[in-house]
Design a protein around this motif. Structure first.
Motif, PDB file in Angstrom:
ATOM      1  N   ASP A 161     -45.760 -58.528 -41.308  1.00  0.00           N
ATOM      2  CA  ASP A 161     -46.199 -57.110 -41.583  1.00  0.00           C
ATOM      3  C   ASP A 161     -45.364 -56.659 -42.707  1.00  0.00           C
ATOM      4  O   ASP A 161     -44.386 -56.811 -43.120  1.00  0.00           O
ATOM      5  CB  ASP A 161     -45.322 -56.277 -40.049  1.00  0.00           C
ATOM      6  CG  ASP A 161     -45.466 -54.908 -40.403  1.00  0.00           C
ATOM      7  OD1 ASP A 161     -46.403 -54.350 -40.911  1.00  0.00           O
ATOM      8  OD2 ASP A 161     -44.458 -54.171 -39.963  1.00  0.00           O
TER       9      ASP A 161
ATOM     10  N   THR B  95     -41.012 -45.368 -53.770  1.00  0.00           N
ATOM     11  CA  THR B  95     -41.933 -45.020 -52.576  1.00  0.00           C
ATOM     12  C   THR B  95     -43.162 -44.774 -53.063  1.00  0.00           C
ATOM     13  O   THR B  95     -44.005 -44.735 -52.218  1.00  0.00           O
ATOM     14  CB  THR B  95     -41.160 -43.996 -51.818  1.00  0.00           C
ATOM     15  OG1 THR B  95     -40.771 -43.070 -52.831  1.00  0.00           O
ATOM     16  CG2 THR B  95     -39.729 -44.579 -51.068  1.00  0.00           C
TER      17      THR B  95
ATOM     18  N   LYS C 216     -43.362 -54.048 -44.395  1.00  0.00           N
ATOM     19  CA  LYS C 216     -42.290 -53.255 -44.101  1.00  0.00           C
ATOM     20  C   LYS C 216     -41.963 -52.282 -45.426  1.00  0.00           C
ATOM     21  O   LYS C 216     -41.650 -51.098 -44.900  1.00  0.00           O
ATOM     22  CB  LYS C 216     -41.164 -53.767 -43.424  1.00  0.00           C
ATOM     23  CG  LYS C 216     -41.378 -54.551 -42.293  1.00  0.00           C
ATOM     24  CD  LYS C 216     -41.148 -53.728 -41.006  1.00  0.00           C
ATOM     25  CE  LYS C 216     -40.994 -54.438 -39.803  1.00  0.00           C
ATOM     26  NZ  LYS C 216     -42.152 -54.961 -39.369  1.00  0.00           N
ATOM     27  N   ASN C 217     -42.163 -52.837 -46.388  1.00  0.00           N
ATOM     28  CA  ASN C 217     -41.624 -52.068 -47.518  1.00  0.00           C
ATOM     29  C   ASN C 217     -42.628 -52.305 -48.825  1.00  0.00           C
ATOM     30  O   ASN C 217     -43.213 -53.590 -48.789  1.00  0.00           O
ATOM     31  CB  ASN C 217     -40.110 -52.098 -47.975  1.00  0.00           C
ATOM     32  CG  ASN C 217     -39.684 -53.243 -47.594  1.00  0.00           C
ATOM     33  OD1 ASN C 217     -40.145 -54.527 -48.331  1.00  0.00           O
ATOM     34  ND2 ASN C 217     -38.696 -53.461 -46.658  1.00  0.00           N
TER      35      ASN C 217
ATOM     36  N   GLN D 100     -35.321 -47.838 -53.228  1.00  0.00           N
ATOM     37  CA  GLN D 100     -36.991 -48.140 -53.071  1.00  0.00           C
ATOM     38  C   GLN D 100     -37.597 -47.457 -54.106  1.00  0.00           C
ATOM     39  O   GLN D 100     -37.277 -46.452 -53.818  1.00  0.00           O
ATOM     40  CB  GLN D 100     -37.234 -48.468 -51.531  1.00  0.00           C
ATOM     41  CG  GLN D 100     -37.148 -49.517 -50.755  1.00  0.00           C
ATOM     42  CD  GLN D 100     -37.868 -49.418 -49.484  1.00  0.00           C
ATOM     43  OE1 GLN D 100     -38.979 -49.454 -49.516  1.00  0.00           O
ATOM     44  NE2 GLN D 100     -37.254 -48.876 -48.497  1.00  0.00           N
TER      45      GLN D 100
ATOM     46  N   TRP E 119     -37.619 -54.287 -55.208  1.00  0.00           N
ATOM     47  CA  TRP E 119     -36.530 -54.041 -54.086  1.00  0.00           C
ATOM     48  C   TRP E 119     -36.114 -55.302 -53.245  1.00  0.00           C
ATOM     49  O   TRP E 119     -35.074 -55.459 -52.683  1.00  0.00           O
ATOM     50  CB  TRP E 119     -37.054 -52.735 -53.663  1.00  0.00           C
ATOM     51  CG  TRP E 119     -35.741 -52.179 -52.692  1.00  0.00           C
ATOM     52  CD1 TRP E 119     -34.566 -51.717 -53.023  1.00  0.00           C
ATOM     53  CD2 TRP E 119     -35.595 -52.299 -51.127  1.00  0.00           C
ATOM     54  NE1 TRP E 119     -34.005 -51.271 -51.778  1.00  0.00           N
ATOM     55  CE2 TRP E 119     -34.590 -51.668 -50.822  1.00  0.00           C
ATOM     56  CE3 TRP E 119     -36.501 -52.611 -50.272  1.00  0.00           C
ATOM     57  CZ2 TRP E 119     -34.288 -51.502 -49.390  1.00  0.00           C
ATOM     58  CZ3 TRP E 119     -36.377 -52.399 -48.802  1.00  0.00           C
ATOM     59  CH2 TRP E 119     -35.206 -51.856 -48.543  1.00  0.00           C
ATOM     60  N   THR E 120     -37.127 -56.050 -52.829  1.00  0.00           N
ATOM     61  CA  THR E 120     -36.937 -57.065 -51.681  1.00  0.00           C
ATOM     62  C   THR E 120     -37.577 -58.270 -52.328  1.00  0.00           C
ATOM     63  O   THR E 120     -38.644 -58.050 -53.046  1.00  0.00           O
ATOM     64  CB  THR E 120     -37.814 -56.666 -50.292  1.00  0.00           C
ATOM     65  OG1 THR E 120     -37.559 -57.683 -49.429  1.00  0.00           O
ATOM     66  CG2 THR E 120     -39.202 -56.095 -50.507  1.00  0.00           C
ATOM     67  N   THR E 121     -37.448 -59.264 -51.760  1.00  0.00           N
ATOM     68  CA  THR E 121     -38.102 -60.699 -51.985  1.00  0.00           C
ATOM     69  C   THR E 121     -39.166 -61.120 -51.062  1.00  0.00           C
ATOM     70  O   THR E 121     -39.663 -62.079 -51.111  1.00  0.00           O
ATOM     71  CB  THR E 121     -37.026 -61.839 -52.274  1.00  0.00           C
ATOM     72  OG1 THR E 121     -36.343 -61.823 -50.966  1.00  0.00           O
ATOM     73  CG2 THR E 121     -36.226 -61.538 -53.375  1.00  0.00           C
TER      74      THR E 121
ATOM     75  N   PHE F 241     -36.144 -50.192 -43.383  1.00  0.00           N
ATOM     76  CA  PHE F 241     -36.964 -51.062 -44.321  1.00  0.00           C
ATOM     77  C   PHE F 241     -38.420 -50.424 -44.598  1.00  0.00           C
ATOM     78  O   PHE F 241     -38.726 -50.637 -46.015  1.00  0.00           O
ATOM     79  CB  PHE F 241     -37.536 -52.043 -42.988  1.00  0.00           C
ATOM     80  CG  PHE F 241     -36.529 -53.181 -43.038  1.00  0.00           C
ATOM     81  CD1 PHE F 241     -36.326 -54.296 -43.846  1.00  0.00           C
ATOM     82  CD2 PHE F 241     -35.670 -53.010 -41.983  1.00  0.00           C
ATOM     83  CE1 PHE F 241     -35.472 -54.945 -43.606  1.00  0.00           C
ATOM     84  CE2 PHE F 241     -34.687 -53.878 -41.886  1.00  0.00           C
ATOM     85  CZ  PHE F 241     -34.370 -55.166 -42.480  1.00  0.00           C
ATOM     86  N   SER F 242     -39.023 -49.355 -43.998  1.00  0.00           N
ATOM     87  CA  SER F 242     -40.092 -48.795 -44.472  1.00  0.00           C
ATOM     88  C   SER F 242     -40.003 -47.524 -45.091  1.00  0.00           C
ATOM     89  O   SER F 242     -40.899 -46.957 -45.791  1.00  0.00           O
ATOM     90  CB  SER F 242     -41.155 -48.471 -43.350  1.00  0.00           C
ATOM     91  OG  SER F 242     -40.692 -47.650 -42.571  1.00  0.00           O
ATOM     92  N   ASN F 243     -38.743 -47.162 -44.891  1.00  0.00           N
ATOM     93  CA  ASN F 243     -38.335 -45.743 -45.695  1.00  0.00           C
ATOM     94  C   ASN F 243     -38.960 -44.563 -45.356  1.00  0.00           C
ATOM     95  O   ASN F 243     -39.191 -43.700 -45.863  1.00  0.00           O
ATOM     96  CB  ASN F 243     -38.440 -46.031 -47.450  1.00  0.00           C
ATOM     97  CG  ASN F 243     -37.464 -45.251 -48.099  1.00  0.00           C
ATOM     98  OD1 ASN F 243     -36.275 -45.007 -47.559  1.00  0.00           O
ATOM     99  ND2 ASN F 243     -37.843 -44.759 -49.340  1.00  0.00           N
TER     100      ASN F 243
ATOM    101  N   PRO G 107     -47.084 -48.953 -40.710  1.00  0.00           N
ATOM    102  CA  PRO G 107     -46.112 -49.906 -40.495  1.00  0.00           C
ATOM    103  C   PRO G 107     -46.245 -50.608 -39.119  1.00  0.00           C
ATOM    104  O   PRO G 107     -46.253 -49.897 -38.089  1.00  0.00           O
ATOM    105  CB  PRO G 107     -44.737 -49.232 -40.672  1.00  0.00           C
ATOM    106  CG  PRO G 107     -44.978 -48.300 -41.515  1.00  0.00           C
ATOM    107  CD  PRO G 107     -46.324 -47.739 -40.934  1.00  0.00           C
TER     108      PRO G 107
ATOM    109  N   ILE H 175     -32.580 -57.204 -46.543  1.00  0.00           N
ATOM    110  CA  ILE H 175     -33.290 -56.422 -47.665  1.00  0.00           C
ATOM    111  C   ILE H 175     -33.246 -57.264 -48.906  1.00  0.00           C
ATOM    112  O   ILE H 175     -33.778 -57.517 -49.722  1.00  0.00           O
ATOM    113  CB  ILE H 175     -32.823 -55.009 -47.662  1.00  0.00           C
ATOM    114  CG1 ILE H 175     -33.437 -54.356 -46.674  1.00  0.00           C
ATOM    115  CG2 ILE H 175     -33.151 -54.485 -48.761  1.00  0.00           C
ATOM    116  CD1 ILE H 175     -32.524 -53.083 -46.318  1.00  0.00           C
TER     117      ILE H 175
ATOM    118  N   ARG I  41     -46.896 -44.337 -33.373  1.00  0.00           N
ATOM    119  CA  ARG I  41     -46.983 -45.225 -32.094  1.00  0.00           C
ATOM    120  C   ARG I  41     -47.125 -44.770 -30.578  1.00  0.00           C
ATOM    121  O   ARG I  41     -47.220 -45.425 -29.697  1.00  0.00           O
ATOM    122  CB  ARG I  41     -45.847 -46.213 -32.165  1.00  0.00           C
ATOM    123  CG  ARG I  41     -45.614 -46.715 -33.651  1.00  0.00           C
ATOM    124  CD  ARG I  41     -46.639 -47.598 -34.036  1.00  0.00           C
ATOM    125  NE  ARG I  41     -46.414 -48.360 -35.160  1.00  0.00           N
ATOM    126  CZ  ARG I  41     -45.977 -49.569 -35.071  1.00  0.00           C
ATOM    127  NH1 ARG I  41     -45.581 -50.242 -33.960  1.00  0.00           N
ATOM    128  NH2 ARG I  41     -45.391 -50.471 -36.282  1.00  0.00           N
TER     129      ARG I  41
ATOM    130  N   LEU J 250     -42.552 -42.677 -37.652  1.00  0.00           N
ATOM    131  CA  LEU J 250     -43.056 -43.859 -37.079  1.00  0.00           C
ATOM    132  C   LEU J 250     -43.189 -43.895 -35.459  1.00  0.00           C
ATOM    133  O   LEU J 250     -44.197 -44.667 -35.106  1.00  0.00           O
ATOM    134  CB  LEU J 250     -41.838 -44.910 -37.604  1.00  0.00           C
ATOM    135  CG  LEU J 250     -41.874 -45.257 -38.854  1.00  0.00           C
ATOM    136  CD1 LEU J 250     -40.324 -46.231 -39.061  1.00  0.00           C
ATOM    137  CD2 LEU J 250     -42.919 -46.295 -39.357  1.00  0.00           C
TER     138      LEU J 250
END
Lengths: 313, 528
Positions: free
Chosen positions: B37, B181, B39-40, B179, B45-47, A82-84, B198, A38, A94, A90
């Motif tokens: 994909d 959101t 993901k966030n 994050q 918050w992310t690189t 990751f996706s919070n 996701p 992250i 799926r 999730l």
């Protein structure tokens, strides 16, 4: 019977507990740190530590475990790192593709494999038997992804009958649904057809040598009745057992098939989560998979008494 | 006759219904297969590059880099620097609105810069130089420096992660390590959160309220004119399936086609393959400067002498059309390209390298090489390096692991026998590698400030800092030459080549922009 069912359902609890502990420890003892992923390449050590703290990853292992178990009991599988998004959401997104693929594959495999196995047993040591067995060996030997690409090349790229990839939910109509699931079902189904056909052949051949079959023949019972009512029914316990065992194999096969045909199912979710160390998602999915597996085997056990009245619980 | 009339009416009704259906389905959809994909969704918050690309869809930036690498105003209408070179004044252009319809304000931008400044390397440096930021009015704000700093506009126009995207104040005030959101941007597309799955699909729709700049689109700069109604990111992890989906018309564009699929796609008359990233990617063979044998600069120089970029590029990419040998630490093709300090390195001069290693007394030394097996490019690079190091005379121990494990292990500063490491491989995009501020691999900040491998060199740090402060291009060039010469001595990494990732799309797709980052405005979808 009811006492047995209750006993069996209760016995799933320690099984699930063992799975939960095992998965949890396995994940947390595996190298890899989601906080590092992250934080990214530019992160300072204190940034990584701060993320770890926010995710609760710096707490002692037993605290993390009991927090997770406590949440599971309240129906909360946690939040994806990751996706919070909630893990349950999730998994919900799926579940349909995976279940649809698994169920269609099982139905397809049973419908094709059982008659094939019976036919091979009936025509044992003839060319019919040999053809069925060659097919079975091929089904075992050819990897799912090879079959998948071949089917894609023939039926999607050349004939244009089916889409190459993707999944259409049943809600969008049965036509698009079956079009999207047809090739994955065939690709994944071949190995189960091979497995079930071989088991059916062996079981039916064994039954065909029993005294009661000879007696039935002597009484003038026709071949069809002999095979379907006497032979197949008595051979069905091992066949049903192998179908149950196949569910575990199916879960493994679903992962590959979902990747090849780009079906957004639980298998893909699991792989992605493992590669990124998204612990809550991995734990949630494995818990669901193990629950399904335990339940399927319970149903298989219960079906024995229906197939063979001598079996009593 | 009555039957004919009924038939005609029936046909008419059917025609109207068909026309209505056709109108409903005439929505122009661009379906692309991204490199990863999503993901966030918080690009501060992310690189992660995929989140950066998502950021460009929904957010906008104050400044942006054009096709030629020059920084241009984007959300900013006009800007100025005071005579004492300490106060920058920025005025936002007219018509900027958030996706919820509220206007973009100076306060929003100040909060966004502050949040970005807590996470990004260039942002942190800018904040170190910044004394204050103040809103003058709803559309104008100032940034006051403690001392002159030459990289203010470049920082605010930083094209790659973390890009300083502007967010609404209420979201920009979120802790930089938490994050965001809710995605409310002011960019050319709106994110459809309800349709985000996701691991499968991300959906964006055209922001009809977006007011593009009047200049033509160029890189990240210029008018972001959206020519489709909807963009879908369809994530397909399997390269063969992606290629088949593209050939079958199920998707329109594949951001990062696998190298072994390229010949097949080039042979397909319905697919176009082209490189849109002028800078490409730079490979790093990273050595650990803390422990023997690579704590000795002579040993690192010997490795640098033994490395042959051509060998790596053949193993990693194959087709010479998509790679070049390039020794420049700050990329060939960038304004910082330089040939200074080269002593015949990176050409695979094994005889000279062996001589250097012998002089350094490191022949037979053990080297722990971390091999990332789940990323084919890095796996191949590790295999090539292992052979080179063995040929050179090292005792190489390859340790296979997935990338996630490697990223944790590389942070260990302990000696290799205590869980540390000697060598690993990675790569970075040219957008990040092209300047001394953004190329973290060239930092000489040691254990405290340098990137994993922890090179320590005071002169490198001074030169990097001087380059960032300098605004005169000629002096900047001199500083780059001096810095590169020093980097060849220090060897923060052995540069194993520069390669260019092509993009593939269905013929008929028009307006794909040249840039190190893929953008999806300006693209027109052909009729199918």
């Amino acid at each position: 019977m009811y006492a047995y069912i209750i006993r069996r359902v209760l016995s799933t609890i320690p099984v699930m507990a063992v799975v939960a502990v095992f998965v949890f420890l396995l994940l947390y003892l595996t190298p890899g740190d989601p906080a590092v992923v992250i934080a990214g390449d530019y992160a300072r050590p204190e940034d990584i530590e701060r993320i770890r703290e926010q995710l609760g990853l710096n707490k002692p292992l037993y605290v993390q475990f009991f927090t997770w178990v406590g949440n599971v009991f309240t129906g909360d599988l946690g939040i994806s790192i990751f996706s919070n998004m909630p893990v349950l959401k999730l998994i919900g997104q799926r579940l349909e593709p995976t279940l649809a693929l698994a169920i269609c594959t099982m139905i397809f495999a049973v419908v094709v494999a059982v008659p094939m196995g019976v036919l091979a047993a009936w025509k044992a040591h003839t060319w019919v038997d040999r053809v069925v067995m060659i097919f079975a060996v091929l089904g075992f030997s050819a990897p799912v992804f090879v079959i998948g690409y071949l089917l894609m090349w023939v039926f999607s790229l050349n004939l244009g009958w089916f889409p190459v990839q993707g999944y259409k939910p049943i809600a969008e109509g049965l036509g698009p649904f079956f079009a999207s699931i047809a090739l994955p079902t065939i690709a994944l189904g071949l190995v189960y057809i091979a497995l079930i056909a071989r088991m059916t052949r062996a079981s039916v051949m064994e039954v065909l040598t029993e005294d009661y079959v000879r007696t039935a023949r002597a009484k003038g019972v026709n071949n069809r009745t002999l095979l379907m009512r006497h032979a197949l029914k008595n051979a069905s316990v091992p066949i049903v057992t192998i179908i149950g065992v196949g569910v575990a194999l199916l879960i493994g096969g679903v992962v590959v098939t979902e990747s090849v045909f780009n079906i957004p199912g639980l298998g893909r979710l699991t792989i992605d989560a493992v590669l990124r160390r998204d612990y809550p998602v991995i734990q949630g999915v494995i818990l669901i998979f193990s629950g399904i597996y335990v339940m399927v085997n319970l149903l298989i056990d219960l079906s024995y008494s229906l197939l063979d009245p001598r079996i009593r619980y | 006759m009555r039957y004919l009339s009924t038939l005609a009416k029936g046909i008419g009704i059917a025609a109207v219904a068909a026309a209505m259906l056709s109108a409903a389905s005439a929505e122009k959809v661009l379906r692309i297969v991204p490199h990863a994909d999503l993901k966030n969704v918080d690009p501060i918050w992310t690189t992660a590059y995929i989140t950066r690309n998502h950021g460009y869809m929904v957010y906008d930036t104050l400044f942006a880099v054009d096709e030629k690498g020059h920084v241009q105003p984007q959300m900013v209408g006009k800007y100025s620097l005071s005579d004492d070179k300490l106060t920058w004044t920025f005025t936002l252009r007219d018509g900027l609105k958030w996706h919820d319809g509220t206007p973009v304000t100076s306060e929003d931008c100040i909060s966004s810069i502050k949040r970005w400044g807590k996470r990004d390397g260039a942002g942190q440096k800018l904040m170190d130089f910044t004394a204050d930021m103040k809103a003058v009015d709803a559309k104008t704000f100032t940034l006051t420096l403690k001392e002159p700093y030459g990289w203010v506009i470049d920082s605010l126009g930083k094209i790659s992660s973390n890009t300083p995207f502007m967010m609404q104040k209420k979201y920009a005030e979120t802790d930089a390590f938490t994050q965001v959101t809710e995605i409310v941007g002011s960019g050319p597309f709106k994110f459809v959160k309800e349709q985000w799955v996701p691991g499968s699909k991300v959906v964006y729709v055209k922001n009809t309220d977006y007011v593009p700049r009047s200049e033509p689109a160029s890189g990240a700069a210029g008018g972001k004119v959206v020519k489709v109604d909807r963009v879908e990111w369809v994530y397909i992890p399997d390269p063969a399936t992606t290629m088949n989906a593209l050939a079958n018309g199920e998707v329109d564009l594949w951001e990062t086609p696998a190298p072994d699929m390229l010949p097949l796609m080039k042979a397909n008359p319905n697919i176009e393959v082209a490189v849109i990233d002028p800078l490409g990617t730079q490979g790093w063979l990273r050595m650990n400067h803390l422990h023997p044998p690579f704590d000795n600069p002579k040993v690192r120089q010997a490795v640098q002498m033994a490395v042959k970029q051509e060998t790596y590029m053949q193993a990693l990419v194959g087709d010479p059309q998509y790679y070049r040998t390039c020794k420049a630490f700050y990329m060939c093709g960038s304004p910082q390209e330089s040939t200074a300090g080269d002593k015949g390195y990176l050409e695979g001069n094994m005889a000279k390298a062996k001589e250097m290693l012998k002089e350094a007394g490191a022949v037979g030394a053990k080297v722990v090489l971390m091999q990332s097996t789940d990323i084919p490019l890095l796996n191949n690079a590790a295999l090539v390096t292992a052979q080179i190091l063995r040929d050179l005379g090292f005792n190489v121990e390859m340790q296979a692991m997935d990338w996630s494990t490697l990223t944790s292990r590389r942070a260990k500063k302990e000696p290799p026998e205590q869980g540390g490491w000697n060598v690993f491989h990675t790569y970075t995009t040219g957008a990040d590698a092209q300047t001394p501020v953004t190329n973290i691999g060239t930092s000489g900040g040691g254990v405290e400030r340098a990137w994993f491998g922890w090179p320590t060199d005071e002169k490198v740090e001074k030169l990097r800092d001087a380059w960032a402060r300098e605004s005169d291009p000629a002096k900047k060039k001199e500083l780059i030459d001096e810095l590169q010469a020093q980097l060849f001595e220090v060897v923060p990494f052995a540069n194993y080549g520069q390669w260019f990732q092509p993009m593939a799309w269905r013929k008929g797709l028009k307006g794909v922009l040249v840039s190190p980052v893929p953008f999806f405005w300006n693209i027109e979808v052909a009729e199918k």
